[in-house]
Structure formats: structure tokens, C-alpha cells
Design an enzyme around this catalytic site. Structure first.
Site, PDB file in Angstrom:
ATOM      1  N   SER A 133       0.824  -1.203   0.000  1.00  0.00           N
ATOM      2  CA  SER A 133       0.000   0.000   0.000  1.00  0.00           C
ATOM      3  C   SER A 133       0.861   1.257   0.000  1.00  0.00           C
ATOM      4  O   SER A 133       1.981   1.284   0.541  1.00  0.00           O
ATOM      5  CB  SER A 133      -0.943   0.027   1.217  1.00  0.00           C
ATOM      6  OG  SER A 133      -1.472   1.312   1.430  1.00  0.00           O
ATOM      7  N   TYR A 146      -2.541   0.584  10.549  1.00  0.00           N
ATOM      8  CA  TYR A 146      -2.301   0.297   9.130  1.00  0.00           C
ATOM      9  C   TYR A 146      -1.014   0.978   8.671  1.00  0.00           C
ATOM     10  O   TYR A 146      -0.169   0.363   8.006  1.00  0.00           O
ATOM     11  CB  TYR A 146      -3.494   0.782   8.311  1.00  0.00           C
ATOM     12  CG  TYR A 146      -3.535   0.250   6.895  1.00  0.00           C
ATOM     13  CD1 TYR A 146      -3.916  -1.065   6.641  1.00  0.00           C
ATOM     14  CD2 TYR A 146      -3.222   1.062   5.813  1.00  0.00           C
ATOM     15  CE1 TYR A 146      -3.977  -1.558   5.345  1.00  0.00           C
ATOM     16  CE2 TYR A 146      -3.283   0.582   4.516  1.00  0.00           C
ATOM     17  CZ  TYR A 146      -3.658  -0.730   4.284  1.00  0.00           C
ATOM     18  OH  TYR A 146      -3.706  -1.217   3.000  1.00  0.00           O
ATOM     19  N   LYS A 150       2.221  -1.238   7.537  1.00  0.00           N
ATOM     20  CA  LYS A 150       2.583  -1.196   6.117  1.00  0.00           C
ATOM     21  C   LYS A 150       3.964  -0.572   5.921  1.00  0.00           C
ATOM     22  O   LYS A 150       4.710  -0.990   5.026  1.00  0.00           O
ATOM     23  CB  LYS A 150       1.521  -0.438   5.325  1.00  0.00           C
ATOM     24  CG  LYS A 150       0.200  -1.180   5.218  1.00  0.00           C
ATOM     25  CD  LYS A 150       0.339  -2.521   4.486  1.00  0.00           C
ATOM     26  CE  LYS A 150      -1.000  -3.173   4.231  1.00  0.00           C
ATOM     27  NZ  LYS A 150      -0.881  -4.451   3.487  1.00  0.00           N
TER      28      LYS A 150
END
Length: 256
Positions: A133, A146, A150
């Protein structure tokens, strides 16, 4: 790539499903994995592939998946660590949210690499592709779990590449922004931010990945704008953070 043995985790839906479909259409041998066994089996039936339903983030699940590929084909040529989760919001994200994010978004890749690398290093080639991502290069407002997990998987992929590329190991990180998946549909005010550069269908991401498999680039950027953002972040981090804070303020205004 035709005939190569490929495993795709999180392939019951979204990017993983599109990727498995494209790989099978190109003549690759594909093993579809998802924690939702029914979804994995459905995709496998549709594209003429094999399926294993298990938790590819856990030690046992990764081992089961690698062993299944060994039983089917005698090994793996390309591993697509695509499964991911987005859990928790702000500092209210719970311990369970943090644990799940790190297990799925980071440690799943570590566990897969531990099992795959010995054989790949012995034969002198292998390819490890992570779906990281754009949040792994920039950040994702609203979700520290997140963003941090990531960023961590991008760092792990960089480490793998720096450590093993001279021994025939290709490592790549897929870093899209908004993709038309369940995760984006549930993004709340962040969805408006992601729409700025366009919400891509999963098939467009799969196209970008397929193209990148042929030139071995480390960063796969389905949204080309991410490269400029990444460069701006590195060139003037304080300005970048100030601009991101302005976006945060706009998001807060939308929530009022």
C-alpha cells in the site's frame, strides 16, 4: 512467467482475486489462498487453479500453504503476500487491533520468507512480492495500525532485497492508493482523500503487477502520483507533514 508456480494469499477477493485471475490467464500455475476457504475455492474453480483455505498469517497456516505448493508442484517460484487487514482507528485502536495488524501485515511475510528462502537461495532464484500500500511509503490518516504495519513490511521487503538480490532473489512491493475493494468502501472520510488520484479497479493493479514482473522494479506503483509524493516527503519532511495535517483537518471537518 508462463508455467511458473505462484502462490497468492488473500486471493478470495479484491486485489488478490484480480491478481490470481491475471496470472492464471497468462498460463501460470496458481495456488489461491484465503482465510475464507469458500471464497478461495470459488476463485480457483473460476480460473482453473488450486485452492488452500487457511490463515496465511499464522506460522501453521504459512507452513500449510508452502507444504501444499510443494505437494502440488515441488516448490514455489513466486510468492505474492497479498493478504492484509485494516483494524482500529486513532489512539483508540486496541491491543487486539495492533496485534492483528502486525500479524497479518508484517509477520505473515516474515514467516513466509523464512520457509521459502532456503530453497530459493540453494537454487539461485525466487521472487517475493508483498502488497504493501501507498500507506507504507506515505501514511494513512486515521489508522496508525495500518500505517505502521505497512511501513514495516516495506522496510522488511527492502531488507530482503538488499540482503539477497545478488543471490538471485527478486523482491517487489506493490503500493497502490485507493483500490475498489471492501477496505476502501469502509474508509469513511478517508475515502474522499483516496479519490483525489482515482479509485482503481483491482484489475488495474493486477495489470501493473504483471508488467512489473518483467522488469524486476522494487516499487510497483499503480498510482504513478505516489512516486512524486514519496519524493516530496523525503525532500522536505516538515512541509509534507504540515500538508498532511491540513488534510487531517479537512477530514475532521467532514466528520462534524
Amino acid at each position: 512467467m508462463s508455467g511458473q508456480r505462484m502462490v497468492v494469499t488473500g486471493a478470495g477477493h479484491g486485489i488478490g482475486r484480480a491478481l490470481a485471475t491475471r496470472l492464471a490467464a497468462e498460463g501460470c500455475r496458481v495456488l489461491v489462498n484465503d482465510i475464507d476457504a469458500g471464497a478461495a475455492e470459488q476463485v480457483a474453480r473460476e480460473i482453473g487453479a488450486e485452492a488452500v483455505g487457511c490463515d496465511a498469517a499464522s506460522e501453521d497456516g504459512v507452513a500449510e500453504l508452502v507444504a501444499a505448493a510443494g505437494d502440488l508442484w515441488g516448490g514455489v517460484d513466486v510468492w505474492f503476500g497479498n493478504a492484509g487487514v485494516e483494524r482500529g482507528r486513532g489512539l483508540q485502536a486496541s491491543e487486539a487491533d495492533w496485534a492483528a495488524s502486525l500479524e497479518v501485515n508484517l509477520l505473515a511475510h516474515v514467516r513466509a520468507a523464512r520457509l521459502l528462502m532456503p530453497e530459493w537461495l540453494e537454487r539461485g532464484h525466487g521472487r517475493f512480492v508483498v502488497t504493501a500500500s501507498a500507506a507504507g511509503l506515505l501514511t494513512m490518516l486515521g489508522s496508525p495500525t495500518y500505517s505502521a504495519s505497512k511501513h514495516a513490511v516495506v522496510a522488511f521487503a527492502e531488507w530482503l532485497s538488499a540482503t539477497y538480490r545478488h543471490r538471485g532473489i527478486v523482491v517487489q512491493a506493490v503500493c497502490p492508493q485507493g483500490v475498489r475493494t471492501r477496505m476502501v468502501e469502509q474508509a469513511g472520510p478517508m475515502k474522499a482523500v483516496l479519490e483525489h488520484d482515482g479509485i482503481l479497479p483491482p484489475e488495474r493493479v493486477a495489470d501493473a503487477v504483471w508488467e512489473a514482473l518483467h522488469d524486476d522494479r522494487f516499487l510497483i506503483l499503480p498510482h504513478p502520483e505516489v512516486a512524486a509524493y514519496y519524493a516530496a516527503r523525503a525532500q522536505d519532511t516538515d512541509r509534507w507533514l504540515a500538508d498532511m495535517n491540513k488534510v487531517q483537518q479537512r477530514m475532521e471537518a467532514l466528520e462534524r
